[in-house]
Write a protein that holds these residues in place. Sequence first.
Motif, PDB file in Angstrom:
ATOM      1  N   ALA A  39      -3.710   4.088   0.034  1.00  0.00           N
ATOM      2  CA  ALA A  39      -4.091   3.595  -1.280  1.00  0.00           C
ATOM      3  C   ALA A  39      -3.756   2.111  -1.330  1.00  0.00           C
ATOM      4  CB  ALA A  39      -3.337   4.349  -2.359  1.00  0.00           C
ATOM      5  N   VAL A  40      -4.743   1.308  -1.664  1.00  0.00           N
ATOM      6  CA  VAL A  40      -4.584  -0.141  -1.534  1.00  0.00           C
ATOM      7  C   VAL A  40      -5.066  -0.869  -2.776  1.00  0.00           C
ATOM      8  CG1 VAL A  40      -4.908  -0.050   0.953  1.00  0.00           C
ATOM      9  CG2 VAL A  40      -6.883  -0.378  -0.523  1.00  0.00           C
ATOM     10  N   ASP A  41      -4.644  -2.109  -2.873  1.00  0.00           N
ATOM     11  CA  ASP A  41      -5.245  -3.009  -3.840  1.00  0.00           C
ATOM     12  C   ASP A  41      -6.481  -3.592  -3.150  1.00  0.00           C
ATOM     13  OD1 ASP A  41      -5.432  -4.800  -6.126  1.00  0.00           O
ATOM     14  OD2 ASP A  41      -4.939  -6.336  -4.665  1.00  0.00           O
ATOM     15  N   PRO A  42      -7.679  -3.310  -3.659  1.00  0.00           N
ATOM     16  CA  PRO A  42      -8.888  -3.672  -2.907  1.00  0.00           C
ATOM     17  C   PRO A  42      -8.943  -5.138  -2.489  1.00  0.00           C
ATOM     18  CG  PRO A  42      -9.468  -2.280  -4.753  1.00  0.00           C
ATOM     19  CD  PRO A  42      -8.007  -2.583  -4.889  1.00  0.00           C
ATOM     20  N   LYS A  94       0.812  -1.213   0.000  1.00  0.00           N
ATOM     21  CA  LYS A  94       0.000   0.000   0.000  1.00  0.00           C
ATOM     22  C   LYS A  94       0.844   1.261   0.000  1.00  0.00           C
ATOM     23  CE  LYS A  94      -1.047  -2.089   4.278  1.00  0.00           C
ATOM     24  NZ  LYS A  94      -2.138  -2.705   5.001  1.00  0.00           N
ATOM     25  N   LEU A  95       0.176   2.344  -0.345  1.00  0.00           N
ATOM     26  CA  LEU A  95       0.821   3.646  -0.411  1.00  0.00           C
ATOM     27  C   LEU A  95       0.092   4.504   0.614  1.00  0.00           C
ATOM     28  CD1 LEU A  95       2.791   5.318  -2.317  1.00  0.00           C
ATOM     29  CD2 LEU A  95       0.739   6.082  -3.457  1.00  0.00           C
ATOM     30  N   THR A  96       0.802   4.927   1.641  1.00  0.00           N
ATOM     31  CA  THR A  96       0.145   5.707   2.685  1.00  0.00           C
ATOM     32  C   THR A  96       0.713   7.112   2.699  1.00  0.00           C
ATOM     33  OG1 THR A  96       0.101   3.668   3.949  1.00  0.00           O
ATOM     34  CG2 THR A  96      -0.562   5.654   5.094  1.00  0.00           C
ATOM     35  N   THR A 113       4.515   2.504  -0.342  1.00  0.00           N
ATOM     36  CA  THR A 113       5.338   2.922   0.789  1.00  0.00           C
ATOM     37  C   THR A 113       5.616   1.768   1.729  1.00  0.00           C
ATOM     38  OG1 THR A 113       3.328   3.643   1.895  1.00  0.00           O
ATOM     39  CG2 THR A 113       4.646   5.335   0.818  1.00  0.00           C
ATOM     40  N   ASN A 114       4.696   0.828   1.803  1.00  0.00           N
ATOM     41  CA  ASN A 114       4.933  -0.293   2.714  1.00  0.00           C
ATOM     42  C   ASN A 114       4.188  -1.538   2.248  1.00  0.00           C
ATOM     43  OD1 ASN A 114       2.752   1.420   3.416  1.00  0.00           O
ATOM     44  ND2 ASN A 114       2.484   0.361   5.335  1.00  0.00           N
ATOM     45  N   ILE A 115       4.778  -2.673   2.593  1.00  0.00           N
ATOM     46  CA  ILE A 115       4.139  -3.956   2.295  1.00  0.00           C
ATOM     47  C   ILE A 115       3.915  -4.650   3.627  1.00  0.00           C
ATOM     48  CG2 ILE A 115       4.377  -6.180   1.124  1.00  0.00           C
ATOM     49  CD1 ILE A 115       6.308  -4.756  -0.811  1.00  0.00           C
ATOM     50  N   GLY A 116       2.682  -4.989   3.899  1.00  0.00           N
ATOM     51  CA  GLY A 116       2.356  -5.676   5.146  1.00  0.00           C
ATOM     52  C   GLY A 116       2.159  -7.154   4.869  1.00  0.00           C
ATOM     53  N   VAL A 117       2.686  -7.978   5.743  1.00  0.00           N
ATOM     54  CA  VAL A 117       2.579  -9.422   5.567  1.00  0.00           C
ATOM     55  C   VAL A 117       1.918 -10.011   6.812  1.00  0.00           C
ATOM     56  CG1 VAL A 117       3.861 -11.560   5.206  1.00  0.00           C
ATOM     57  CG2 VAL A 117       4.704  -9.426   4.221  1.00  0.00           C
ATOM     58  N   LEU A 118       0.958 -10.895   6.600  1.00  0.00           N
ATOM     59  CA  LEU A 118       0.331 -11.592   7.717  1.00  0.00           C
ATOM     60  C   LEU A 118       0.747 -13.049   7.682  1.00  0.00           C
ATOM     61  CD1 LEU A 118      -3.369 -10.397   7.860  1.00  0.00           C
ATOM     62  CD2 LEU A 118      -1.425  -9.568   9.166  1.00  0.00           C
TER      63      LEU A 118
END
Lengths: 254, 424
Positions: free
Chosen positions: B126-129, B106-108, B226-231
Motif C-alpha cells: 500500500a503506497v502513496d501513489p 509504505k505498508l507491505t 511498515t517501512n520507509i524507503g529512501v533514495l
Amino acid sequence: MFRTPTILTAAAVALGLVSPALAQTDFTPQEIIARVDRVMRGDSSHGVSRMNIVTEHWERELVMELWSMGTDYSLVRVRSPAREAGTATLMADRDIWNYLPKVDRTIKIPASMMSGAWMGSHFTNDDLVKESQLIEDFDIELMFDGDRDGVAVWEFRLTPKPEVAVVWGHIDYRVRRSDYMPFWARYYDEDGELARTMRFSEFKDLGGRTVPTVMDMVPADKPNERTSVIYESLEFDIDVDRSFFSLQTLQRRR
Amino acid sequence: MEHLGVLVTLAFRNLRRQLRRTILTASAMVIGGGTLMFSLSLGDGTHEEWIDSGVRMGSGHVAIEHPRFRSGRKLEDRLPAAARDAVEAVLRSPAVAAQVTTASAKLTVTGMASSAAGARPARIMAVDPVAEAAFGTIDDQTVEGRYLEPDDRLAAYVGVTLAEALGLRLDSRLVLTAQDAQKEIAGQLVRVVGIYRSGVPEIDQSLIHMPLATAGEWLGSGEDVTNIGVLVADSAAVSGLVRTLRAELRDPIAEGEAAVIGWREAMPELAAAVAIDDFGNYLVYGILFVIIGFGIVNTVLMSVMHRHREFGVLQALGLTPGQTGAVVLFEGLSLTAVSAVIGIALGAFLTWYFFGDGLDFSGMMGEEMTFSGVVIDPVIIPLFRPSRFAQSITFILFIGTVASIYPAIRAARIDVTESMKFDR
C-alpha cells in the motif's frame, strides 16, 4: 446468515427448518433468502461424510468425521484412507488450523495460504471460513418463480453491493419452494461467465431433518473435475460447547 | 639528492631527443589510461544502475523499518507513529534533504488475491501513489491502464502474470485478504486500474500496489506504515545517511521499534554481485597493466641499452651510478605522469562524448536481463567519480615507476670503461 456452501455448513443444513406453511410468495426475496439462510444454519451437529475428489489426473475418496457449532466453530477429522487418518482441520472464528499427525504438528493457515486447496479438493481453505453474509452483502432479486422440471422453485440473483469484498459478479441460486431446500448455486464472474457450480441433491432425512445429503462442487473451467461430499450420518443438537473446538481436540489422534 | 635540477633536465632532454620512441611509449600508456577510464566509468555506471534498479524494486538505498519486519513481514511489525514522524523530520532537515532524491512510506503485507477465477498468494504494497511513482520503477512498466493516482480509493495495480492467473482485466473485481491489525482475517474489494510487466517473474505474479489510505481502513492500521524507503542521488552517500539516521533515531532503535538498513545489508546478494564484478574488473585491469608495464620496461630498457655510451660518458664526467639511475627513473616517471593525465582525460572525454547518454548493451544481453530479482537496464550510462580519476592516476604512476626501476638499475650498473670502448 448463510455461508458460501461448504462441506462444513452442509453439516448444519436443515437446522431450524421453517415450516412449509410459511413458504409463500408474499415475502420479499430478502425474507425468503433469510429463511433459506435459517435452514442452512445450525446450533450444533456431528456427522460422517465421504468426500470424493475427481480431477483430470487422479481420483480419491476421504472419509471424514465432522463437528460443528453455530457458524463459527467446526472441526473435521479424516478417518480414512489410513495414510491420512488423523489429519484434522479446526475452524474457530475465521482462523484455520491444520493438524498433521505424522509429524505431530499444528499449522495455522496464514492469509497467503487461504487460497490453497483443502485436502486436494475443489474447496479452498478460504471457502471453509469465508462468510458471505448474503442478506447484508448482496442485493437479492427474485428472477423466477414457478415450475422447473415439475418442481415449484424460486430462482434468485444475488448481486454484491458496491465495495463488498466478494469476488463474484453475481450468484444465481435455485431454491425449492416447498421446503426451502437449495438445488444449486451458480457463481459467475463479472462478465457473466460461470465460474463454478455447487449442486445439492439426495434430500433425505438424516438425524430427524431433511437435508441435501450430496453436495457437488464443479469448477466451470474443468467440467470433468468435481468434489462431492456425501453425508452418511448426521445428528443435530449434540452435546458440545466452545471448549470442544480447541487445539487440544484438534491434536487428539483418535 | 644533489644536482636534482641537472638530472631532471638531462631526463627531459633525453626524452626530447628520442621523440619517436617517447611518443610510442607514451601512446601505449595513453591508450592504457584511456581504456582504464572507459572501463571504470562503465563499470561504475553498471553498478550504479544495478544498485538503482535493485533499491527501487526493493526497499530503497536506505530503509527504515521495524527490526522484525524484514524476517516476518507481518503487519504487527510496523513502524510506530513516533518513529515515522522522527524519520520524516530527519528527511526534511536541510543537510539530509540535499542528499535524498525521494522517500516513500509504505505498508507491505502478505495475503491473498482472489477473483472469480481463483486465488493466488500476493504481496500487497500500500503506497502513496505520488511518492511511490517517484520512488519505484514499476509505475513506468504499465502494459494496460494506468498507475495509481492520488484520488484512487478501491484501486489496484497488478502484475501481468497475476492478472492472467486470476483472469483480471481493467476494472475487474479483485478481493484482497490479509490479516488485519487485530489479527483477524479481513477482505477488501478493489478494482484493477492498471496492469504492469516488470520482467521479474516473482514480482509479476505476486506484487500488488494499492492506495495506502484504503489499506489503512481495510487493515485498521490507519496512517501506519511498515517501512520507509529512501533514495539518494549517489549510492556513495548511503553510509553517511545511514549514520545520520541511526544517530537521529537512536531512541526508537534502542527500544527495538525501528531499524535503519542500508542497501548492502538489505540486499546482500546485490552487494556481493557488485563486489564480485568489481573484483573481476580489477583483475582485468591488473592483467592489462602488467602487459602495458612490460611494454614500458621494454622501451625504457631498450633506450638504456642504446645509450650505454652516453651513460658511460655521464659517469666518466662525474655522475654517480645512483644519479645515472635517477635520470632513467625521472624519464620513466615524467613520461608516465604526462601520458597518464592525457590518457585519463582523453578516455573520460571520449567516453563522455560518445557514450554519455548511455551505451546500449541490449544486443549482447537481450532486452531484459534479470539478476536476483532485479531487472537490469541494458543501456548503461557511464559514471565518472572523482575518486576514480585519482585512483587511476595513482595506479598508472605506480605501474610506470615499477616498470622504470629495472632499466634504472641497469643504467646505474654499467661498466664505464666497457661502455666507452667502442663508438657505436
